[in-house]
Scaffold this active site. Structure first.
Site, PDB file in Angstrom:
ATOM      1  N   ARG A  67       0.830  -1.217   0.000  1.00 35.98           N
ATOM      2  CA  ARG A  67       0.000   0.000   0.000  1.00 35.98           C
ATOM      3  C   ARG A  67       0.859   1.260   0.000  1.00 35.98           C
ATOM      4  NH1 ARG A  67      -5.664  -0.747   1.999  1.00 35.98           N
ATOM      5  NH2 ARG A  67      -6.240  -2.398   0.570  1.00 35.98           N
TER       6      ARG A  67
ATOM      7  N   ARG B 147      -3.845   6.545   1.151  1.00 35.17           N
ATOM      8  CA  ARG B 147      -4.363   7.753   1.792  1.00 35.17           C
ATOM      9  C   ARG B 147      -3.381   8.474   2.703  1.00 35.17           C
ATOM     10  NH1 ARG B 147     -10.003   5.008   3.135  1.00 35.17           N
ATOM     11  NH2 ARG B 147      -8.469   3.600   4.012  1.00 35.17           N
TER      12      ARG B 147
ATOM     13  N   ARG C 148      -7.823  11.763  -4.850  1.00 31.37           N
ATOM     14  CA  ARG C 148      -9.078  11.118  -4.486  1.00 31.37           C
ATOM     15  C   ARG C 148     -10.206  12.100  -4.193  1.00 31.37           C
ATOM     16  NH1 ARG C 148     -11.688   8.467  -3.603  1.00 31.37           N
ATOM     17  NH2 ARG C 148     -11.667   6.894  -1.982  1.00 31.37           N
TER      18      ARG C 148
ATOM     19  N   ASP D 196      -7.020  -2.683  -7.702  1.00 29.79           N
ATOM     20  CA  ASP D 196      -7.588  -3.281  -6.499  1.00 29.79           C
ATOM     21  C   ASP D 196      -7.897  -4.756  -6.724  1.00 29.79           C
ATOM     22  OD1 ASP D 196      -8.592  -2.331  -3.679  1.00 29.79           O
ATOM     23  OD2 ASP D 196      -9.970  -3.872  -4.395  1.00 29.79           O
TER      24      ASP D 196
ATOM     25  N   TYR E 203     -14.351 -12.531  -0.106  1.00 35.40           N
ATOM     26  CA  TYR E 203     -15.127 -11.293  -0.320  1.00 35.40           C
ATOM     27  C   TYR E 203     -16.432 -11.576  -1.059  1.00 35.40           C
ATOM     28  CZ  TYR E 203     -11.494  -8.192   1.403  1.00 35.40           C
ATOM     29  OH  TYR E 203     -10.606  -7.540   2.211  1.00 35.40           O
TER      30      TYR E 203
HETATM   31  O1  CP3 Z   1       0.208   0.866  -3.405  1.00 34.73           O
HETATM   32  C1  CP3 Z   1      -0.652  -0.021  -3.320  1.00 34.73           C
HETATM   33  O2  CP3 Z   1      -0.447  -1.115  -2.747  1.00 34.73           O
HETATM   34  C2  CP3 Z   1      -1.988   0.305  -3.882  1.00 34.73           C
HETATM   35  C3  CP3 Z   1      -2.637  -0.715  -4.712  1.00 34.73           C
HETATM   36  C4  CP3 Z   1      -3.630  -1.577  -3.969  1.00 34.73           C
HETATM   37  C5  CP3 Z   1      -4.942  -1.207  -3.582  1.00 34.73           C
HETATM   38  N1  CP3 Z   1      -5.583  -2.305  -3.113  1.00 34.73           N
HETATM   39  C6  CP3 Z   1      -5.573   0.130  -3.719  1.00 34.73           C
HETATM   40  C7  CP3 Z   1      -6.552   0.511  -2.661  1.00 34.73           C
HETATM   41  C8  CP3 Z   1      -3.457  -2.926  -3.635  1.00 34.73           C
HETATM   42  C9  CP3 Z   1      -2.223  -3.791  -3.759  1.00 34.73           C
HETATM   43  C10 CP3 Z   1      -4.714  -3.367  -3.094  1.00 34.73           C
HETATM   44  C11 CP3 Z   1      -4.968  -4.759  -2.710  1.00 34.73           C
HETATM   45  C12 CP3 Z   1      -6.152  -5.087  -1.921  1.00 34.73           C
HETATM   46  N2  CP3 Z   1      -7.412  -4.571  -2.033  1.00 34.73           N
HETATM   47  C13 CP3 Z   1      -6.188  -6.104  -0.955  1.00 34.73           C
HETATM   48  C14 CP3 Z   1      -5.048  -7.008  -0.597  1.00 34.73           C
HETATM   49  C15 CP3 Z   1      -4.005  -6.256   0.121  1.00 34.73           C
HETATM   50  C16 CP3 Z   1      -4.024  -6.380   1.584  1.00 34.73           C
HETATM   51  O3  CP3 Z   1      -4.148  -5.309   2.230  1.00 34.73           O
HETATM   52  O4  CP3 Z   1      -3.879  -7.477   2.086  1.00 34.73           O
HETATM   53  C17 CP3 Z   1      -7.489  -6.145  -0.424  1.00 34.73           C
HETATM   54  C18 CP3 Z   1      -7.946  -7.066   0.676  1.00 34.73           C
HETATM   55  C19 CP3 Z   1      -8.250  -5.178  -1.123  1.00 34.73           C
HETATM   56  C20 CP3 Z   1      -9.689  -4.870  -0.952  1.00 34.73           C
HETATM   57  C21 CP3 Z   1      -9.854  -3.507  -0.431  1.00 34.73           C
HETATM   58  N3  CP3 Z   1      -9.653  -2.356  -1.169  1.00 34.73           N
HETATM   59  C22 CP3 Z   1     -10.237  -3.123   0.866  1.00 34.73           C
HETATM   60  C23 CP3 Z   1     -10.535  -4.087   2.003  1.00 34.73           C
HETATM   61  C24 CP3 Z   1     -10.286  -1.721   0.886  1.00 34.73           C
HETATM   62  C25 CP3 Z   1     -10.753  -0.825   1.993  1.00 34.73           C
HETATM   63  C26 CP3 Z   1      -9.680  -0.618   2.986  1.00 34.73           C
HETATM   64  C27 CP3 Z   1      -9.685   0.811   3.443  1.00 34.73           C
HETATM   65  O5  CP3 Z   1      -8.605   1.177   3.932  1.00 34.73           O
HETATM   66  O6  CP3 Z   1     -10.686   1.512   3.311  1.00 34.73           O
HETATM   67  C28 CP3 Z   1      -9.864  -1.261  -0.389  1.00 34.73           C
HETATM   68  C29 CP3 Z   1      -9.722   0.147  -0.796  1.00 34.73           C
HETATM   69  C30 CP3 Z   1      -8.390   0.527  -1.366  1.00 34.73           C
HETATM   70  N4  CP3 Z   1      -7.743  -0.095  -2.401  1.00 34.73           N
HETATM   71  C31 CP3 Z   1      -7.578   1.601  -0.944  1.00 34.73           C
HETATM   72  C32 CP3 Z   1      -6.431   1.604  -1.750  1.00 34.73           C
HETATM   73  C33 CP3 Z   1      -5.254   2.544  -1.708  1.00 34.73           C
HETATM   74  C34 CP3 Z   1      -7.955   2.564   0.193  1.00 34.73           C
HETATM   75  C35 CP3 Z   1      -7.858   3.989  -0.167  1.00 34.73           C
HETATM   76  C36 CP3 Z   1      -9.008   4.644  -0.877  1.00 34.73           C
HETATM   77  O7  CP3 Z   1     -10.179   4.398  -0.540  1.00 34.73           O
HETATM   78  O8  CP3 Z   1      -8.684   5.457  -1.747  1.00 34.73           O
END
Ligand code: CP3
Length: 353
Positions: A35, A39, A48, A84, A160
């Site tokens: 990540r 944010r 965003r 994602d 999921y």
């Molecule tokens: O630099 C990076 O790693 C960004 C790329 C990335 C994102 N999601 C963007 C994102 C990657 C590698 C992921 C993978 C991802 N997505 C996983 C596996 C990684 C892990 O943490 O084990 C999972 C389980 C997801 C599903 C997902 N996407 C969730 C559960 C959430 C909500 C979490 C939250 O913090 O709200 C997301 C949203 C998401 N995907 C964000 C980002 C940067 C949060 C920021 C936003 O809402 O802009």
């Protein structure tokens, strides 16, 4: 850039990250962060404010911008494609939404074998925006930096689809497994090819490494891992372009490491709940590892950050095949300067003549 992209003939093939994936010597320990675009970074939050997460993921130029900016700002040794894990759910027939503060929501959820029958085959082209994002990022990224593509592992993605969103207990997922083994196998038969195509597509469009996120697999017993997860993760890995390194990542996996190694992956990801050297010994020093700083250490003082970073490097002991990373993703309130400081510290402390 020529399509299909050939990772072997790209300058990043000889980068520290790729060398570490192959257990070759490197003059410092390569580091990148789970990540790393997110944010906690002001520029990301500004982006965003203008576009939703899904719009961002679907716009190749913005994907290239966010991915490249994070890597350059931090000075890390790899970029991870901004995307994602849940995007693939849409062409499988689910509606995907991200609600601020609540995380992802998928509907309708999978409850029965009949629901599995309704899961669609991903149409060719349905995720071409991911591949266009990879291509645009590869074009923008400095040549020496490898681009990492990724997908969820079949289990974590399925969790999921069954739960419909985040969960602590994974009760629905486990009930699904235990209620109808046939439905689970039918679901896996649909997810595995979709994930193979998603990962190979990213490779053909500019990624020279891929990571499989089995983020939630630590909720299972070793027996259930072997029965319900291992064959399908192994099938995904077996379907990938053969020479491209695969990072196989999970959390809470201390009791699963041996089986994860057998499922495959050139590099095994470790979270902070294990001592790196002890876990590496159990996996086998002939298999590279990635990890394993607790992301909350990034909120601590510089002294603690230093001490904990040094401890991990000491445990890796300069063996070939260590990639430094956090044990899980950077948290949203993390101070960005602490993150770039970590990258500097890893480079300084690990420099070898
Ligand atoms: O630099 C990076 O790693 C960004 C790329 C990335 C994102 N999601 C963007 C994102 C990657 C590698 C992921 C993978 C991802 N997505 C996983 C596996 C990684 C892990 O943490 O084990 C999972 C389980 C997801 C599903 C997902 N996407 C969730 C559960 C959430 C909500 C979490 C939250 O913090 O709200 C997301 C949203 C998401 N995907 C964000 C980002 C940067 C949060 C920021 C936003 O809402 O802009």
């Amino acid at each position: 850039m020529k399509i299909p992209f050939d990772p072997k003939s790209h300058p990043s093939w000889n980068s520290a990250l790729l060398r570490a994936c192959r257990r070759e010597s490197t003059s410092f320990t390569p580091v990148w962060l789970l990540r790393q675009a997110g944010r906690y970074m002001r520029e990301y939050r500004e982006m965003r404010e203008k576009v939703s997460l899904l719009e961002l993921c679907r716009t190749p130029d913005l994907v290239a911008q966010v991915t490249t900016h994070a890597a350059e700002r931090l000075g890390v040794d790899a970029a991870i494609l901004f995307s994602d894990l849940l995007l693939v759910a849409e062409p499988l027939g689910f509606q995907l939404e991200f609600t601020p503060g609540e995380g992802p929501a998928l509907s309708p959820t999978l409850d029965t074998a009949a629901d599995v029958d309704r899961v669609r085959t991903v149409e060719p082209g349905a995720l071409s925006y991911v591949f266009d994002g990879a291509r645009a990022t590869r074009e923008r990224l400095p040549d020496h930096l490898p681009l990492i593509g990724f997908a969820g592992a079949p289990f974590t993605l399925a969790s999921y689809l069954i739960e419909g969103g985040p969960t602590r207990s994974f009760e629905k997922t486990k009930r699904f497994l235990y209620a109808d083994g046939g439905a689970w196998r039918a679901l896996m038969a649909k997810l595995v090819p979709a994930l193979i195509d998603l990962l190979n597509g990213q490779i053909r469009h500019g990624c020279s490494v891929v990571q499989i996120f089995d983020s939630w697999v630590g909720c299972l017993s070793p027996h259930d891992y072997r029965r319900y997860v291992k064959p399908y993760t192994a099938a995904v890995i077996a379907g990938l372009v053969p020479y491209v390194p695969v990072i196989h990542f999970g959390t809470g996996t201390s009791a699963l490491l041996h089986d994860m190694r057998e499922a495959g992956g050139d590099v095994i990801g470790l979270d902070w709940r294990v001592d790196l050297d002890e876990a590496w010994g159990r996996i086998g020093y002939d298999r590279p590892v990635m990890g394993n700083l607790d992301p909350v250490v990034l909120f601590a003082s510089e002294d603690i950050l230093r001490e904990q970073t040094r401890r991990i490097l000491q445990r890796a002991a300069g063996r070939p095949g260590h990639i430094f990373n956090l044990g899980h993703g950077i948290l949203p309130d993390t101070p960005v300067d602490s993150v770039s400081r970590l990258v500097q510290l890893v480079h300084e402390m690990s420099r070898r003549p």
